[in-house]
Enzyme design. Structure first.
Site, PDB file in Angstrom:
ATOM      1  CB  VAL A  74     -18.180   8.369  -1.842  1.00 12.97           C
ATOM      2  CG1 VAL A  74     -19.308   8.466  -3.125  1.00 12.97           C
ATOM      3  CG2 VAL A  74     -17.007   9.051  -2.353  1.00 12.97           C
ATOM      4  NE  ARG A  79     -11.228  11.069   1.616  1.00 10.97           N
ATOM      5  CZ  ARG A  79     -12.084   9.977   1.049  1.00 10.97           C
ATOM      6  NH1 ARG A  79     -13.437  10.033   1.347  1.00 10.97           N
ATOM      7  NH2 ARG A  79     -11.618   8.883   0.753  1.00 10.97           N
ATOM      8  CG  ASN A  85     -10.715   7.255   4.141  1.00 13.79           C
ATOM      9  OD1 ASN A  85      -9.865   7.618   3.568  1.00 13.79           O
ATOM     10  ND2 ASN A  85     -11.166   6.067   4.265  1.00 13.79           N
ATOM     11  N   GLY A 116      -8.426   6.368  -1.642  1.00 14.40           N
ATOM     12  CA  GLY A 116      -9.256   6.118  -3.046  1.00 14.40           C
ATOM     13  C   GLY A 116      -9.360   4.720  -3.474  1.00 14.40           C
ATOM     14  CG  HIS A 121     -14.211  -2.047   3.040  1.00 12.96           C
ATOM     15  ND1 HIS A 121     -12.890  -1.446   2.110  1.00 12.96           N
ATOM     16  CD2 HIS A 121     -13.947  -1.069   4.008  1.00 12.96           C
ATOM     17  CE1 HIS A 121     -12.562  -0.084   2.552  1.00 12.96           C
ATOM     18  NE2 HIS A 121     -13.371   0.239   3.802  1.00 12.96           N
ATOM     19  CE  LYS A 142      -3.893  -1.915   2.440  1.00 13.43           C
ATOM     20  NZ  LYS A 142      -4.804  -1.662   3.521  1.00 13.43           N
ATOM     21  CD  GLU A 178      -2.647  -3.724   6.132  1.00  8.91           C
ATOM     22  OE1 GLU A 178      -2.254  -3.110   6.940  1.00  8.91           O
ATOM     23  OE2 GLU A 178      -3.790  -3.491   5.418  1.00  8.91           O
TER      24      GLU A 178
END
Length: 492
Positions: free
Chosen positions: A295, A292, A290, A164, A208, A158, A200
């Site tokens: 969506v 923020r 996150n 995103g 998720h 990652k 990881e």
């Protein structure tokens, strides 16, 4: 309270924020690129400022252009929406230095959590479960091999600065590690300007699940429950729902408590999301945080009745949360489907073009967040998201029926634009999705042919008028005063 708020974004999320500001009695300012000159956002805002050409780096990602627009219009606060500058600690710091309130977490918190590897270590110290992996960024392929020998395969690489769904690669065998490391590092350098990677263990057959939190400036943190976001293509979400189905209550309680504990540990302020990977035996591990608005925030709003954007703005203005954890009551089930201008038959390739038809669905408990309308050009410069269709019902079974009906009513066409509408209906019809036994690998097991969109290709259309479109988007008969930013803004 702020009298004027500038929205540093575009599309449906800019409209969402503008409407929340208007309900709070605030004057709104939109910024727009040349490509968005005729957008619904520009029409709805009280004032609109042109900040540059279509390229994001010269417009929506231009910090000088956005700050200049705020100064010119007298905005006391800036809401970044999601994407673009929303998780940029440097932008938040510039706002603070300019005397403008950034509607989001403090720059210092974003700095600590924006580095995914550092955030992982920080949350482990706070007692949140994390997957076996590197303790920080991995410098070389040789170091990656050593770590892989310790944590085993499959594993995932990652980007430290990623987000995103980008900057990730799953590695299933040792021979693929070095090529994947080099390729992912190059991608991270090109997309994020930061080539650092961390590693990881990758969980097969995982779900998720994420937890929404709100935290004020007075030390109060609450969660609004969890969402399941397991339906993904290329690590990017397509369908989200709340509450997460088939999740034991004790796991739900523990996951939400972990998110609150993590937010409190870093002095979080505003709306944030703690994303977890859930194993087949319902163990959960933190993936990332996150800083923020997400969506998929509407599904949480639908089951809680809490306007998350409104709360963001009030928190940024210094007001304490007016409710406690016991006041958060979730009712029923909500599902969100992202309708993108993409062709599922061609690996979800974007399909830009001009819309000749755009008729969103309606009916009870159906919400459509969109910026599109007949005549709008879907360009190649930005994300392909056209609309978010969200439904609520007393239970998941009824919500699924309502979503299928809503997607079936949706009409989009013209100019070569294809959408994910038919594909989404196929997802909802899958036995593993209906039984809530699906995982993040669901779409990989599906074919790509979008039979449900054949009616569109045959030209079966529903007529619309400019007047119905105007009413649907609550657009004023006359547009806002538009201000062309000066050369200093354009050059920024």
């Amino acid at each position: 309270m702020f009298s004027t708020v500038l929205v540093a974004n575009r599309g449906e999320i800019a409209l969402r924020v503008l409407r929340a500001c208007r309900e709070l009695g605030m004057r709104t300012v939109a910024v727009y690129s040349t490509a968005d000159r005729d957008s619904a956002v520009v029409r709805l805002a009280d004032e609109a400022v042109h900040i540059g050409p279509p390229q994001s780096k010269a417009s929506y990602l231009s910090v000088p252009a956005v700050i200049e627009a705020a100064h010119r219009t007298g905005a006391q606060a800036i809401h970044p929406g999601y994407g673009f500058l929303s998780e940029d600690p440097d932008f938040a710091e510039v706002c603070e230095d300019s005397g403008i309130t950034f509607i989001g977490p403090p720059a210092s918190v974003m700095q600590r959590l924006g580095d995914k590897a550092a955030a992982r270590a920080l949350m482990a110290e706070a007692g949140l479960p994390v997957l076996p992996g590197s303790t920080g960024a991995v410098a070389t392929p040789a170091e990656a091999k050593d770590i892989a020998g310790r944590i085993g395969y499959p594993l995932i690489l990652k980007a430290v600065a990623g987000g995103g769904g980008r900057g990730m690669a799953v590695v299933r065998e040792p021979d693929a590690l070095v090529p994947a490391f080099n390729e992912t590092r190059a991608h991270a350098r090109a997309v994020f300007g930061d080539e650092r990677l961390y590693m990881e263990r990758f969980v097969e057959h995982a779900r998720h699940v994420e937890v929404q939190v709100l935290a004020d400036r007075h030390g109060k943190v609450v969660h609004l429950g969890e969402r399941d976001c397991s339906v993904q293509r290329r690590h990017q979400k397509m369908v989200e729902e709340a509450p997460a189905p088939n999740l034991p209550q004790e796991r739900r309680t523990a996951m939400c408590a972990a998110a609150v504990r993590g937010a409190a540990a870093v002095g979080y302020v505003g709306a944030g999301t703690f994303e977890f990977v859930l194993t087949p035996d319902h163990e959960f591990y933190l993936m990332e945080i996150n800083c923020r608005l997400q969506v998929e925030h509407p599904v949480t709003e639908m089951v809680t009745g809490i306007d998350i954007v409104r709360e963001q703005i009030l928190i940024a203005a210094g007001q304490p949360l007016t409710f406690g954890q016991s006041d958060v009551v979730r009712r029923g089930a909500a599902i969100e489907c992202r309708v993108n201008a993409e062709d599922p038959d061609r690996a979800f390739a974007p399909t830009p073009g001009s819309l000749t038809e755009f008729v969103p669905p309606g009916g009870p408990f159906v919400r459509v967040d969109t910026h599109a309308f007949p005549g709008w050009r879907v360009g190649p410069d930005y994300d392909s998201l056209l609309a978010k269709t969200v439904v609520w019902a007393p239970d998941r079974e009824q919500a699924l029926a309502r979503m299928d009906r809503a997607l079936g009513e949706f009409r989009v066409g013209g100019g070569g634009v294809r959408t994910t509408l038919g594909f989404l209906r196929r997802v909802l019809a899958r036995p593993e999705f209906r039984s809530a036994t699906h995982t993040t690998g669901l779409i990989e097991t599906m074919g790509r042919k979008d039979d449900s969109s054949s009616a569109h290709s045959r030209g079966e259309r529903v007529k619309t008028t400019a007047i119905s479109t105007r009413r649907a988007y609550n657009q004023p008969e006359s547009g806002p005063r538009q201000v062309a930013a000066g050369p200093r803004v354009a050059d920024g």
